[in-house]
Design an enzyme around this catalytic site. Structure first.
Site, PDB file in Angstrom:
ATOM      1  N   SER A 189       0.834  -1.210   0.000  1.00 16.91           N
ATOM      2  CA  SER A 189       0.000   0.000   0.000  1.00 16.91           C
ATOM      3  C   SER A 189       0.866   1.256   0.000  1.00 16.91           C
ATOM      4  CB  SER A 189      -0.877   0.047   1.247  1.00 16.91           C
ATOM      5  OG  SER A 189      -1.797  -0.991   1.234  1.00 16.91           O
ATOM      6  N   ALA A 199       3.115  -2.257   3.785  1.00 16.04           N
ATOM      7  CA  ALA A 199       2.948  -1.211   4.788  1.00 16.04           C
ATOM      8  C   ALA A 199       2.624  -1.911   6.095  1.00 16.04           C
ATOM      9  CB  ALA A 199       1.804  -0.296   4.388  1.00 16.04           C
ATOM     10  N   HIS A 201      -5.542  -9.603  -0.873  1.00 25.46           N
ATOM     11  CA  HIS A 201      -5.520  -9.863   0.567  1.00 25.46           C
ATOM     12  C   HIS A 201      -6.643 -10.817   0.970  1.00 25.46           C
ATOM     13  CE1 HIS A 201      -3.852  -5.819  -0.111  1.00 25.46           C
ATOM     14  NE2 HIS A 201      -3.041  -6.082   0.884  1.00 25.46           N
ATOM     15  N   TYR A 237      -8.452 -10.434   3.535  1.00 27.78           N
ATOM     16  CA  TYR A 237      -9.621  -9.663   4.013  1.00 27.78           C
ATOM     17  C   TYR A 237     -10.525  -9.201   2.878  1.00 27.78           C
ATOM     18  CZ  TYR A 237      -6.874  -5.435   2.906  1.00 27.78           C
ATOM     19  OH  TYR A 237      -6.137  -4.484   2.266  1.00 27.78           O
ATOM     20  N   GLU A 238     -10.038  -9.245   1.637  1.00 28.58           N
ATOM     21  CA  GLU A 238     -10.895  -8.869   0.513  1.00 28.58           C
ATOM     22  C   GLU A 238     -11.927  -9.963   0.203  1.00 28.58           C
ATOM     23  OE1 GLU A 238      -8.711  -6.602  -2.824  1.00 28.58           O
ATOM     24  OE2 GLU A 238      -7.112  -7.605  -1.713  1.00 28.58           O
ATOM     25  N   HIS A 286      -6.228   4.408   6.972  1.00 24.63           N
ATOM     26  CA  HIS A 286      -5.572   3.965   5.734  1.00 24.63           C
ATOM     27  C   HIS A 286      -4.941   5.144   4.972  1.00 24.63           C
ATOM     28  CE1 HIS A 286      -4.711   1.183   2.518  1.00 24.63           C
ATOM     29  NE2 HIS A 286      -5.450   1.845   1.641  1.00 24.63           N
ATOM     30  N   MET A 306      -1.144  -7.016   7.207  1.00 24.73           N
ATOM     31  CA  MET A 306      -2.228  -7.912   6.759  1.00 24.73           C
ATOM     32  C   MET A 306      -1.868  -8.662   5.470  1.00 24.73           C
ATOM     33  SD  MET A 306      -5.345  -5.218   7.299  1.00 24.73           S
ATOM     34  CE  MET A 306      -5.409  -4.140   8.734  1.00 24.73           C
ATOM     35  N   SER A 307      -0.596  -8.836   5.220  1.00 28.14           N
ATOM     36  CA  SER A 307      -0.212  -9.485   3.959  1.00 28.14           C
ATOM     37  C   SER A 307       1.092 -10.257   4.152  1.00 28.14           C
ATOM     38  CB  SER A 307      -0.031  -8.422   2.863  1.00 28.14           C
ATOM     39  OG  SER A 307       1.094  -7.613   3.142  1.00 28.14           O
ATOM     40  N   HIS A 351      -3.924   0.536  -4.414  1.00 29.00           N
ATOM     41  CA  HIS A 351      -3.393  -0.583  -5.194  1.00 29.00           C
ATOM     42  C   HIS A 351      -3.963  -0.464  -6.610  1.00 29.00           C
ATOM     43  CE1 HIS A 351      -1.815  -3.397  -2.010  1.00 29.00           C
ATOM     44  NE2 HIS A 351      -2.437  -2.501  -1.267  1.00 29.00           N
ATOM     45  N   ASN A 385       2.784   3.619  10.411  1.00 25.59           N
ATOM     46  CA  ASN A 385       2.138   4.167  11.613  1.00 25.59           C
ATOM     47  C   ASN A 385       2.582   3.302  12.781  1.00 25.59           C
ATOM     48  OD1 ASN A 385       0.103   1.865  12.041  1.00 25.59           O
ATOM     49  ND2 ASN A 385      -0.162   2.441   9.907  1.00 25.59           N
TER      50      ASN A 385
HETATM   51  N1  ADE Z   1      -0.829  -1.871   7.815  1.00 21.88           N
HETATM   52  C1  ADE Z   1      -0.320  -0.652   8.044  1.00 21.88           C
HETATM   53  N2  ADE Z   1      -0.408  -0.340   9.341  1.00 21.88           N
HETATM   54  C2  ADE Z   1      -0.985  -1.392   9.955  1.00 21.88           C
HETATM   55  C3  ADE Z   1      -1.342  -1.682  11.288  1.00 21.88           C
HETATM   56  N3  ADE Z   1      -1.140  -0.810  12.263  1.00 21.88           N
HETATM   57  N4  ADE Z   1      -1.913  -2.861  11.542  1.00 21.88           N
HETATM   58  C4  ADE Z   1      -2.126  -3.738  10.563  1.00 21.88           C
HETATM   59  N5  ADE Z   1      -1.820  -3.530   9.292  1.00 21.88           N
HETATM   60  C5  ADE Z   1      -1.247  -2.370   8.982  1.00 21.88           C
END
Ligand code: ADE
Length: 273
Positions: free
Chosen positions: A31, A114, A84, A86-87, A248, A212-213, A62, A236
Site C-alpha cells: 500500500s 505497509a 488480501h 480480508y478482501e 488507511h 495484513m499481507s 493498489h 504508523n
Molecule cells: N498496515 C499498516 N499499518 C498497519 C497496522 N497498524 N496494523 C495492521 N496492518 C497495517
C-alpha cells in the site's frame, strides 16, 4: 475442471506472450509503495483483469496491474497491488499470482508491505528488513491437497527470508546511507486494525511490526523454492503504542514520503540479487 497448476500455466503463457522476456525478479509493492514500478525502464503494463484466472485488486492505493521493465539492465516485474485475505479471496486465490510467476520461470521474489510498528525502536517512515514472520491469520495457503509439482507437503520455513538477500539489503542500505531497521513481521487477517490488547499480545509473541499481507505469499513462494526478500515500510505505530487512531490515508501518505529511499534501495538490491 482445471486445477491450479493448469490455470497458472495458462496465465504464465499469457504473460510470456506480453512481456519482452521472462523477468528475473518479481517485486510486490505494498500500500502506497507503487511508485517504484514507475521507475522501471521500457515498461510494459499488464492489467490484472487481462491475466487469465487472476483475481482483481479492490484496495484503494493498489492499482491492479503488473509493470514489467528494466532496472539497470535486469528485467523485473512489479505488482502494483496484491490480493488480501480480508478482501474475501481464499489464501489460495490471493497467492495464485506466485504460482504463475514460478511457472513463468521467476525464482526471486521481493515482498514489500505497509506495516504498523510495535517495537519502540520503529517510527513511521522507517524501513524494516523482515527477518522472520509470525502467521496470525489462523489460515495457511497450503491447506488442502498438495500438488507435488509445486512443492512438498510440509515445506521448511526455517529461513523463510533468504539470509544472503538480507545481507545484501543491509549492505546496500548502509552504502546508500538509508536507515534500515530489522525485525519480525506478524500477519493478521484484518481488515479492522488491531486493538491495543492484541498489540500487547503480539509484542509478547516477539513481533516488531504488524500487517495484513506478505506471510501467505512467503509461505507459497518457499513451498516452490523461490528465494524471498521482505521489506516493511512502517507507516504508523500499531494500536495503543500511541494514543492515536490508525487510518488507511496515513498509511498511503507515509508510503509516498518514503518512496524515494525505498525506490533507491530496491534498485540497489535488485542489482545484486
Ligand atoms: N498496515 C499498516 N499499518 C498497519 C497496522 N497498524 N496494523 C495492521 N496492518 C497495517
Amino acid at each position: 475442471m482445471k486445477d491450479t497448476y493448469e490455470k497458472a500455466l495458462e496465465a504464465a503463457q499469457f504473460l510470456q506472450s506480453k512481456l519482452p522476456e521472462v523477468p528475473e525478479i518479481l517485486v510486490v509493492l505494498g500500500s502506497g509503495l507503487g511508485a517504484f514500478a514507475d521507475t522501471l525502464e521500457h515498461p510494459v503494463h499488464v492489467d490484472y483483469r487481462l491475466i487469465p484466472h487472476l483475481p482483481t485488486s479492490t484496495v484503494v492505493g493498489h492499482y491492479g496491474r503488473q509493470v514489467c521493465g528494466y532496472s539497470d539492465g535486469k528485467c523485473v516485474a512489479a505488482m502494483q497491488g496484491r490480493f488480501h485475505f480480508y478482501e474475501g479471496y481464499t489464501l489460495q486465490q490471493a497467492t495464485f499470482y506466485l504460482r504463475v510467476a514460478k511457472l513463468l520461470g521467476i525464482e526471486k521474489l521481493i515482498l514489500t508491505n505497509a506495516a504498523g510498528g510495535i517495537d519502540p525502536s520503529l517510527a513511521p517512515g522507517d524501513l524494516m528488513l523482515i527477518e522472520d514472520h509470525i502467521n496470525l491469520m489462523a489460515a495457511n495457503p497450503l491447506q488442502g491437497l498438495n500438488d507435488e509439482r509445486f512443492g512438498p507437503r510440509f515445506p521448511d520455513m526455517t529461513e523463510a527470508y533468504d539470509p544472503s538477500y538480507r545481507a545484501i539489503a543491509r549492505e546496500e542500505a548502509a552504502r546508500l546511507g538509508i536507515p534500515l531497521k530489522s525485525g519480525v513481521y506478524a500477519a493478521l487477517l484484518g481488515p479492522s486494525y488491531e486493538t491495543p490488547a492484541e498489540i500487547r499480545m503480539i509484542r509478547a509473541f516477539g513481533a516488531h511490526a504488524v500487517g495484513m499481507s506478505t506471510v501467505p505469499e512467503t509461505i507459497v513462494a518457499r513451498h516452490m523454492g523461490m528465494r524471498v526478500l521482505g521489506i516493511s515500510c512502517i507507516t504508523n505505530l500499531a494500536a495503543g503504542v500511541l494514543e492515536r487512531p490508525i487510518n488507511h490515508d496515513d498509511v498511503l501518505e507515509v508510503g509516498k514520503q518514503v518512496a524515494a529511499h525505498f525506490t533507491q534501495l530496491l534498485h540497489a538490491v535488485i542489482r545484486r540479487m
